[in-house]
Design an enzyme around this catalytic site. Structure first.
Site, PDB file in Angstrom:
ATOM      1  N   ARG A  30     -43.578   1.590 -11.199  1.00  0.00           N
ATOM      2  CA  ARG A  30     -42.835   2.430 -11.788  1.00  0.00           C
ATOM      3  C   ARG A  30     -41.905   2.668 -11.984  1.00  0.00           C
ATOM      4  O   ARG A  30     -40.847   1.964 -10.786  1.00  0.00           O
ATOM      5  CB  ARG A  30     -42.980   3.994 -11.883  1.00  0.00           C
ATOM      6  N   HIS A  50     -40.891  -4.924 -18.804  1.00  0.00           N
ATOM      7  CA  HIS A  50     -42.018  -4.238 -19.280  1.00  0.00           C
ATOM      8  C   HIS A  50     -42.859  -4.796 -19.370  1.00  0.00           C
ATOM      9  O   HIS A  50     -43.949  -4.492 -20.292  1.00  0.00           O
ATOM     10  CB  HIS A  50     -42.185  -2.781 -19.675  1.00  0.00           C
TER      11      HIS A  50
END
Length: 309
Positions: free
Chosen positions: A224, A272
């Site tokens: 994250r 991502h």
């Protein structure tokens, strides 16, 4: 039984045939909808945290909210969500994460960039150490972190795992807690962060902890974006304390075009893509939890609201 899928419009075509097939394979008869004229008639919500649904209170009959994402930080604090929440733990998602972690670990370990990007045609015959001489810290020992740690161990990397609470894992040295994190970082030439975003993990790698690393260490963050203090990381990169950072996740996504990470010579940005939910395997995880709910069995991958994951 009525199931509703709440996600971006582009997601439904991916599941339109796969999800009914998985239900039929499990012998479950269900109607799947993408709109709920009567929320009280919905038995299960299949949910992507990017979906617009924020008020779960009208879904009074819903037995569980089944997330399509591994991360649930966008939804776990929602006060209207009183139904059980299950996160996605998917074997194919795990495989994707392991491949990304192993690939980029080997890239930094072998120093591949100096040969792949070599505009000066420099004959650099420097040989890297063996993997057994390159300590790796795996921050986070959930399904993803443990699978990645095992894969690196299979290549002879000495991996030490870290988690917030004690974990005893056969064949894997571990440490825990704030002091344990300091110890693990001090020995790590490559650090992989695979932790969820919680109040306790935000800015976990700050200026003080980055300074503990052996000079020139590499950081891989497919976890994250908020796990790392961006300002502190950029300063550590400029000073040479951190040799390279390969980052797959960011506080703002897509990463803004003017963000310093894009132009920094010691930063690799991947968009991502380290791990994605694969509809074929994710559908079977969802269906197994529906089967369990109907049979009165415990749900898989139930989120602990207190811990945030």
């Amino acid at each position: 039984m009525t199931l509703i899928l709440f996600a971006a419009p582009a997601v439904w075509p991916e599941y339109e045939t796969i999800l009914p097939a998985a239900l039929a394979e499990a012998g479950i008869a269900a109607r799947i909808v993408t709109e709920a004229p009567d929320p009280a008639a919905v038995d299960y919500i299949i949910y992507a945290p990017s979906a617009p649904l924020q008020d779960f209170a009208p879904y009074t009959r819903t037995k569980a909210v089944l997330s399509l994402w591994a991360g649930v930080e966008r939804i776990v604090g929602n006060a209207s969500l009183t139904q059980p929440l299950c996160r996605m733990v998917d074997p194919w998602l795990t495989e994707g994460m392991v491949e990304w972690v192993v690939g980029h670990t080997l890239r930094h370990h072998l120093g591949m960039d100096r040969h792949i990007v070599n505009p000066g045609h420099v004959w650099d015959a420097t040989c890297p150490p063996l993997a057994r001489e390159r300590p790796v810290a795996m921050l986070g020992l959930g399904a993803l972190g443990l699978a990645a740690a095992r894969a690196l161990q299979a290549l002879n990397f000495p991996v030490t795992g870290w988690s917030r609470s004690p974990k005893a894992i056969a064949g894997l040295p571990t440490d825990h807690g704030p002091e344990g994190l300091d110890r693990v970082l001090q020995a790590a030439q490559i650090v992989v962060t695979l932790l969820p975003k919680t109040p306790e993990t935000e800015n976990l790698l700050d200026a003080r902890r980055l300074a503990l690393l052996p000079r020139g260490a590499a950081i891989l963050n497919p976890g994250r974006g908020a796990l790392i203090d961006d300002t502190a990381l950029l300063a550590a990169l400029e000073a040479g304390q951190v040799g390279h950072a390969t980052l797959d996740v960011f506080r703002t996504e897509p990463l803004p075009p003017d963000h310093p990470y894009w132009a920094h010579p010691r930063v690799t940005v991947t968009p991502h893509i380290a791990a994605d939910t694969r509809p074929w395997s994710a559908a079977r995880v969802i269906v197994e939890n529906i089967r369990r709910g109907e049979a009165g069995e415990p749900f898989l991958h139930l989120v602990d609201r207190r811990r945030g994951y």
